[in-house]
Design an enzyme around this catalytic site. Structure first.
Site, PDB file in Angstrom:
ATOM      1  N   ASP A 281      15.243   0.929 -39.393  1.00 29.60           N
ATOM      2  CA  ASP A 281      15.184  -0.290 -40.208  1.00 29.60           C
ATOM      3  C   ASP A 281      14.721  -1.512 -39.400  1.00 29.60           C
ATOM      4  O   ASP A 281      13.554  -1.869 -39.453  1.00 29.60           O
ATOM      5  CB  ASP A 281      16.535  -0.543 -40.896  1.00 29.60           C
ATOM      6  N   ASP A 282      15.640  -2.161 -38.687  1.00 28.46           N
ATOM      7  CA  ASP A 282      15.323  -3.343 -37.870  1.00 28.46           C
ATOM      8  C   ASP A 282      16.007  -3.174 -36.519  1.00 28.46           C
ATOM      9  O   ASP A 282      17.007  -3.848 -36.230  1.00 28.46           O
ATOM     10  CB  ASP A 282      15.821  -4.613 -38.581  1.00 28.46           C
TER      11      ASP A 282
ATOM     12  N   HIS B 246      11.135   4.302 -42.172  1.00 28.25           N
ATOM     13  CA  HIS B 246      11.710   3.036 -42.633  1.00 28.25           C
ATOM     14  C   HIS B 246      11.979   2.159 -41.420  1.00 28.25           C
ATOM     15  O   HIS B 246      13.052   2.210 -40.810  1.00 28.25           O
ATOM     16  CB  HIS B 246      13.005   3.319 -43.424  1.00 28.25           C
TER      17      HIS B 246
ATOM     18  N   GLU C 128      20.661  -0.384 -51.624  1.00 25.88           N
ATOM     19  CA  GLU C 128      21.220  -0.729 -50.307  1.00 25.88           C
ATOM     20  C   GLU C 128      22.457  -1.588 -50.596  1.00 25.88           C
ATOM     21  O   GLU C 128      23.592  -1.144 -50.451  1.00 25.88           O
ATOM     22  CB  GLU C 128      20.198  -1.498 -49.469  1.00 25.88           C
TER      23      GLU C 128
ATOM     24  N   HIS D 272      12.801  -0.566 -51.495  1.00 24.24           N
ATOM     25  CA  HIS D 272      14.213  -0.642 -51.137  1.00 24.24           C
ATOM     26  C   HIS D 272      15.016  -0.704 -52.438  1.00 24.24           C
ATOM     27  O   HIS D 272      14.726  -1.541 -53.314  1.00 24.24           O
ATOM     28  CB  HIS D 272      14.498  -1.922 -50.341  1.00 24.24           C
TER      29      HIS D 272
HETATM   30  N1  HPA Z   1      16.700  -4.663 -46.624  1.00 22.01           N
HETATM   31  C1  HPA Z   1      15.923  -5.522 -47.275  1.00 22.01           C
HETATM   32  N2  HPA Z   1      14.968  -6.209 -46.684  1.00 22.01           N
HETATM   33  C2  HPA Z   1      14.758  -6.030 -45.383  1.00 22.01           C
HETATM   34  C3  HPA Z   1      15.531  -5.157 -44.667  1.00 22.01           C
HETATM   35  C4  HPA Z   1      16.538  -4.422 -45.321  1.00 22.01           C
HETATM   36  O1  HPA Z   1      17.277  -3.605 -44.762  1.00 22.01           O
HETATM   37  N3  HPA Z   1      15.061  -5.215 -43.391  1.00 22.01           N
HETATM   38  C5  HPA Z   1      14.048  -6.102 -43.363  1.00 22.01           C
HETATM   39  N4  HPA Z   1      13.862  -6.601 -44.581  1.00 22.01           N
HETATM   40 ZN    ZN Z   2      14.569  -1.948 -44.692  1.00 23.17          ZN
END
Ligand code: HPA
Ligand code: ZN
Length: 332
Positions: free
Chosen positions: A277-278, A16, A199, A196
């Site tokens: 993630d990012d 991810h 979250e 996703h």
């Molecule tokens: N959630 C949803 N969209 C996203 C995310 C995330 O954590 N990171 C990049 N796009």
């Molecule tokens: Zn993500």
């Protein structure tokens, strides 16, 4: 071996990570200059100061703005290559990375430009660093079903390059059900499916991802904990959750890492994995995520190994490859 040494030594798969979310400010400035495009920040320091998020949307606004400087194939190559170098440092030996074509095609960048740059970096990662990888194309869920169908059409000639499709961007108000027909067509065309869910959105979105999209994995899924029947199902099906601890902290999904539920979910027999993630926006790559949860939740050696084993079990690698890496983990 102490815990930090074990974390570094473990082979790991990352399942991810958004490639646009690995865009470090230094590279962003360099590429902006090269392409002669303006960015709304005067300095790298100013960029970093803007990385103070209070929810998912506040992050997404900045994340999409950053991606605007990516224009030619080499930009996408450089972006992915910088991430592969981080993988190499962290002993991430396999990665399945998301990319968001609509972020780029909306700006007039060709689908092929994005894909060719990423694909070439993936090939070089295999030959130069020994890192295997797959590409997963995500649909932006705040855009329409029609737009997602168009994007899927563009991906069909690249079925052999793109292993699966996913769903990302603003979760609340854009449930998986909105894309049921798009994902049915993706499945008919042989793509694996992730989404996703859970979250910021409720556990009901995780049920939808399972029942309507027929996912092979859930991305995030931490809010599944609110629904005991859902947890039972996830355990029974050994449905993986790709959990992103530092992301959850930075986007205020949890207030404190000590309250993160990854250990509780692991204890209950869920196939949870650790992911970044990012990472350019959330303060760390794979090993930083491992360090943060190990310290906050007091993880022991067996739990750390289990998380690494889960990452291979949940991956789209062949059974032979999975077994090879899992045996290496057992031998540590
Ligand atoms: N959630 C949803 N969209 C996203 C995310 C995330 O954590 N990171 C990049 N796009
Ligand atoms: Zn993500």
């Amino acid at each position: 071996m102490n815990h930090a040494e074990l974390i570094r030594a473990l082979p790991k798969a990352e399942l991810h990570v958004h490639i646009e979310g690995t865009f470090e400010p230094e590279l962003m400035f360099a590429i902006a200059k090269r392409n002669q495009v303006d960015i709304p920040f005067k300095s790298i320091e100013e960029v970093k100061q803007a990385y103070n998020f209070h929810n998912l949307q506040s992050f997404l606004d900045i994340y999409y703005a950053g991606a605007n400087v990516l224009i030619v194939e080499q930009d996408f190559y450089d972006l992915a290559w910088a991430y592969f170098e981080k993988c190499h440092e962290d002993h991430v030996v396999h990665t399945e990375m998301f990319f968001d074509p609509q972020t780029h095609t909306e700006r007039g960048i060709a689908f092929e430009t994005v894909l060719n740059g990423l694909r070439r970096a993936c090939q070089d990662a295999q030959t130069k660093l020994g890192i295997s990888s797959e590409l997963i194309m995500c649909f932006l869920r705040h855009l329409s079903e029609e737009d997602a169908f168009k994007t899927l059409e563009q991906a069909l000639p690249y079925k052999d390059v793109i292993v699966g499709v996913g769903l990302d961007s603003s979760e609340v108000g854009h449930p998986p059900a909105k894309f049921e027909r798009v994902f049915a067509k993706a499945r008919e065309n042989g793509f694996l499916i992730v989404a996703h869910a859970g979250e910021e959105g409720p556990a009901a979105y995780v049920w939808e991802a399972l029942d309507l999209l027929k996912v092979n994995r859930i991305d995030h899924g931490v809010r599944s904990e609110e629904d005991p029947q859902l947890l039972e199902r996830l355990v029974k099906e050994r449905m993986p959750l790709t959990v992103c601890p530092l992301s959850n902290l930075k986007l205020c999904v949890v207030d404190d890492m000590a309250q993160h539920n990854i250990k509780r979910l692991l204890d209950q027999g869920l196939c949870v994995t650790v992911n970044s993630d990012d990472p350019a926006y959330f303060g760390g790559y794979m090993n930083d995520n491992f360090f943060a949860i190990t310290e906050a939740l007091n993880l022991n050696e067996a739990e750390l190994k289990q998380l690494a084993i889960n990452s291979f079990e949940a991956s789209f690698l062949s059974e032979v490859e999975k077994e090879k890496w899992i045996n290496q983990i057992h031998a540590l």
